[in-house]
Design a protein around this motif. Structure first.
Motif, PDB file in Angstrom:
ATOM      1  N   LYS A 104       0.818  -1.209   0.000  1.00 37.42           N
ATOM      2  CA  LYS A 104       0.000   0.000   0.000  1.00 37.42           C
ATOM      3  C   LYS A 104       0.858   1.268   0.000  1.00 37.42           C
ATOM      4  O   LYS A 104       0.603   2.226   0.733  1.00 37.42           O
ATOM      5  N   CYS A 105       1.887   1.245  -0.853  1.00 38.01           N
ATOM      6  CA  CYS A 105       2.771   2.395  -1.012  1.00 38.01           C
ATOM      7  C   CYS A 105       2.479   3.071  -2.343  1.00 38.01           C
ATOM      8  O   CYS A 105       2.030   2.435  -3.283  1.00 38.01           O
ATOM      9  N   GLU A 106       2.768   4.349  -2.404  1.00 36.38           N
ATOM     10  CA  GLU A 106       2.601   5.075  -3.653  1.00 36.38           C
ATOM     11  C   GLU A 106       3.897   4.976  -4.446  1.00 36.38           C
ATOM     12  O   GLU A 106       4.971   5.291  -3.947  1.00 36.38           O
ATOM     13  N   LEU A 107       3.783   4.523  -5.684  1.00 32.04           N
ATOM     14  CA  LEU A 107       4.946   4.356  -6.548  1.00 32.04           C
ATOM     15  C   LEU A 107       4.781   5.270  -7.747  1.00 32.04           C
ATOM     16  O   LEU A 107       3.763   5.224  -8.438  1.00 32.04           O
ATOM     17  N   SER A 108       5.782   6.107  -7.975  1.00 29.62           N
ATOM     18  CA  SER A 108       5.712   7.079  -9.053  1.00 29.62           C
ATOM     19  C   SER A 108       7.069   7.189  -9.726  1.00 29.62           C
ATOM     20  O   SER A 108       8.107   7.033  -9.087  1.00 29.62           O
ATOM     21  N   GLU A 109       7.039   7.501 -11.025  1.00 40.38           N
ATOM     22  CA  GLU A 109       8.287   7.744 -11.745  1.00 40.38           C
ATOM     23  C   GLU A 109       8.842   9.128 -11.448  1.00 40.38           C
ATOM     24  O   GLU A 109      10.004   9.408 -11.726  1.00 40.38           O
ATOM     25  N   ALA A 110       8.010   9.995 -10.878  1.00 35.92           N
ATOM     26  CA  ALA A 110       8.421  11.377 -10.642  1.00 35.92           C
ATOM     27  C   ALA A 110       9.410  11.502  -9.488  1.00 35.92           C
ATOM     28  O   ALA A 110      10.336  12.309  -9.548  1.00 35.92           O
ATOM     29  N   SER A 111       9.216  10.724  -8.435  1.00 31.67           N
ATOM     30  CA  SER A 111      10.098  10.851  -7.276  1.00 31.67           C
ATOM     31  C   SER A 111      10.022   9.595  -6.419  1.00 31.67           C
ATOM     32  O   SER A 111       9.114   8.781  -6.558  1.00 31.67           O
ATOM     33  N   VAL A 112      10.998   9.492  -5.529  1.00 32.22           N
ATOM     34  CA  VAL A 112      11.045   8.364  -4.596  1.00 32.22           C
ATOM     35  C   VAL A 112      10.090   8.659  -3.452  1.00 32.22           C
ATOM     36  O   VAL A 112      10.144   9.726  -2.847  1.00 32.22           O
ATOM     37  N   GLY A 113       9.230   7.700  -3.165  1.00 36.27           N
ATOM     38  CA  GLY A 113       8.317   7.851  -2.042  1.00 36.27           C
ATOM     39  C   GLY A 113       8.667   6.859  -0.949  1.00 36.27           C
ATOM     40  O   GLY A 113       9.298   5.827  -1.205  1.00 36.27           O
ATOM     41  N   PRO A 114       8.284   7.164   0.271  1.00 36.43           N
ATOM     42  CA  PRO A 114       8.578   6.237   1.363  1.00 36.43           C
ATOM     43  C   PRO A 114       7.731   4.969   1.244  1.00 36.43           C
ATOM     44  O   PRO A 114       6.562   5.021   0.875  1.00 36.43           O
ATOM     45  N   CYS A 115       8.344   3.843   1.517  1.00 35.36           N
ATOM     46  CA  CYS A 115       7.636   2.563   1.517  1.00 35.36           C
ATOM     47  C   CYS A 115       8.333   1.656   2.536  1.00 35.36           C
ATOM     48  O   CYS A 115       9.415   1.138   2.257  1.00 35.36           O
ATOM     49  N   VAL A 116       7.713   1.505   3.671  1.00 32.62           N
ATOM     50  CA  VAL A 116       8.318   0.723   4.748  1.00 32.62           C
ATOM     51  C   VAL A 116       7.742  -0.690   4.727  1.00 32.62           C
ATOM     52  O   VAL A 116       6.541  -0.888   4.836  1.00 32.62           O
ATOM     53  N   ILE A 117       8.639  -1.657   4.575  1.00 37.90           N
ATOM     54  CA  ILE A 117       8.276  -3.070   4.612  1.00 37.90           C
ATOM     55  C   ILE A 117       9.212  -3.751   5.602  1.00 37.90           C
ATOM     56  O   ILE A 117      10.427  -3.709   5.424  1.00 37.90           O
ATOM     57  N   GLY A 171      11.603   2.242  -0.505  1.00 36.99           N
ATOM     58  CA  GLY A 171      11.080   3.133  -1.542  1.00 36.99           C
ATOM     59  C   GLY A 171      12.068   3.385  -2.661  1.00 36.99           C
ATOM     60  O   GLY A 171      11.708   3.395  -3.838  1.00 36.99           O
ATOM     61  N   LYS A 172      13.349   3.574  -2.322  1.00 35.56           N
ATOM     62  CA  LYS A 172      14.367   3.843  -3.342  1.00 35.56           C
ATOM     63  C   LYS A 172      14.582   2.625  -4.245  1.00 35.56           C
ATOM     64  O   LYS A 172      14.738   2.759  -5.451  1.00 35.56           O
ATOM     65  N   VAL A 173      14.567   1.437  -3.651  1.00 39.06           N
ATOM     66  CA  VAL A 173      14.730   0.203  -4.430  1.00 39.06           C
ATOM     67  C   VAL A 173      13.543   0.010  -5.366  1.00 39.06           C
ATOM     68  O   VAL A 173      13.718  -0.307  -6.552  1.00 39.06           O
ATOM     69  N   LEU A 174      12.333   0.203  -4.846  1.00 43.11           N
ATOM     70  CA  LEU A 174      11.137   0.051  -5.683  1.00 43.11           C
ATOM     71  C   LEU A 174      11.120   1.080  -6.809  1.00 43.11           C
ATOM     72  O   LEU A 174      10.753   0.762  -7.941  1.00 43.11           O
ATOM     73  N   TYR A 175      11.537   2.309  -6.501  1.00 44.32           N
ATOM     74  CA  TYR A 175      11.601   3.352  -7.525  1.00 44.32           C
ATOM     75  C   TYR A 175      12.578   2.952  -8.633  1.00 44.32           C
ATOM     76  O   TYR A 175      12.269   3.067  -9.822  1.00 44.32           O
ATOM     77  N   THR A 176      13.754   2.466  -8.245  1.00 44.38           N
ATOM     78  CA  THR A 176      14.757   2.057  -9.228  1.00 44.38           C
ATOM     79  C   THR A 176      14.243   0.910 -10.083  1.00 44.38           C
ATOM     80  O   THR A 176      14.417   0.902 -11.316  1.00 44.38           O
ATOM     81  N   MET A 177      13.603  -0.065  -9.448  1.00 46.36           N
ATOM     82  CA  MET A 177      13.042  -1.192 -10.195  1.00 46.36           C
ATOM     83  C   MET A 177      11.956  -0.712 -11.164  1.00 46.36           C
ATOM     84  O   MET A 177      11.882  -1.165 -12.306  1.00 46.36           O
ATOM     85  N   PHE A 178      11.128   0.202 -10.695  1.00 47.75           N
ATOM     86  CA  PHE A 178      10.010   0.692 -11.495  1.00 47.75           C
ATOM     87  C   PHE A 178      10.499   1.473 -12.712  1.00 47.75           C
ATOM     88  O   PHE A 178      10.019   1.281 -13.830  1.00 47.75           O
ATOM     89  N   VAL A 179      11.458   2.346 -12.500  1.00 47.01           N
ATOM     90  CA  VAL A 179      11.981   3.170 -13.587  1.00 47.01           C
ATOM     91  C   VAL A 179      12.792   2.324 -14.573  1.00 47.01           C
ATOM     92  O   VAL A 179      12.896   2.660 -15.757  1.00 47.01           O
ATOM     93  N   SER A 180      13.334   1.204 -14.126  1.00 47.64           N
ATOM     94  CA  SER A 180      14.102   0.340 -15.033  1.00 47.64           C
ATOM     95  C   SER A 180      13.219  -0.238 -16.143  1.00 47.64           C
ATOM     96  O   SER A 180      13.737  -0.728 -17.145  1.00 47.64           O
ATOM     97  N   GLY A 181      11.934  -0.165 -15.975  1.00 46.05           N
ATOM     98  CA  GLY A 181      11.015  -0.631 -17.014  1.00 46.05           C
ATOM     99  C   GLY A 181      11.225   0.099 -18.334  1.00 46.05           C
ATOM    100  O   GLY A 181      10.960  -0.458 -19.405  1.00 46.05           O
ATOM    101  N   TRP A 182      11.717   1.321 -18.279  1.00 42.19           N
ATOM    102  CA  TRP A 182      11.987   2.074 -19.502  1.00 42.19           C
ATOM    103  C   TRP A 182      13.073   1.420 -20.349  1.00 42.19           C
ATOM    104  O   TRP A 182      13.118   1.613 -21.566  1.00 42.19           O
ATOM    105  N   PHE A 183      13.969   0.649 -19.719  1.00 44.86           N
ATOM    106  CA  PHE A 183      15.007  -0.034 -20.485  1.00 44.86           C
ATOM    107  C   PHE A 183      14.421  -1.087 -21.432  1.00 44.86           C
ATOM    108  O   PHE A 183      15.086  -1.496 -22.375  1.00 44.86           O
ATOM    109  N   SER A 184      13.187  -1.493 -21.165  1.00 43.44           N
ATOM    110  CA  SER A 184      12.569  -2.483 -22.058  1.00 43.44           C
ATOM    111  C   SER A 184      12.343  -1.908 -23.459  1.00 43.44           C
ATOM    112  O   SER A 184      12.189  -2.665 -24.416  1.00 43.44           O
TER     113      SER A 184
END
Length: 88
Positions: free
Chosen positions: A34-47, A53-66
């Motif tokens: 239940k975290c907000e994930l955006s390409e615009a900025s890193v958001g907090p995500c505590v698990i 949050g930084k790891v999820l952001y990096t993983m999410f933005v890596s989709g552009w490499f496809s």
């Protein structure tokens, strides 16, 4: 060394899909936590007491490499197909 053609196609396809799979995985984890994930900025995500949050952001933005890896994988498959045809 001789490789089975279907295995080569599978590996090439998987390598082409890795960035897209990483982005989908990041989205699924963020949704589950239940975290907000955006390409615009890193958001907090505590698990589990850690901010991922930084790891999820990096993983999410890596989709552009496809945009590069999917056509490259398709090209590699076409080249491998020509190689197989010429070899026969």
């Amino acid at each position: 060394m001789h490789f089975k053609p279907w295995l080569v196609y599978l590996v090439i396809g998987f390598l082409g899909l890795v960035p897209l799979l990483m982005a989908l995985l990041a989205g699924a984890v963020a949704n589950w936590a239940k975290c907000e994930l955006s390409e615009a900025s890193v958001g907090p995500c505590v698990i589990g007491g850690r901010d991922v949050g930084k790891v999820l952001y990096t993983m999410f933005v890596s989709g552009w490499f496809s945009l590069i890896t999917l056509p490259a994988a398709l090209l590699a498959m076409m080249i491998y197909s020509v190689y197989l045809l010429v070899r026969r």
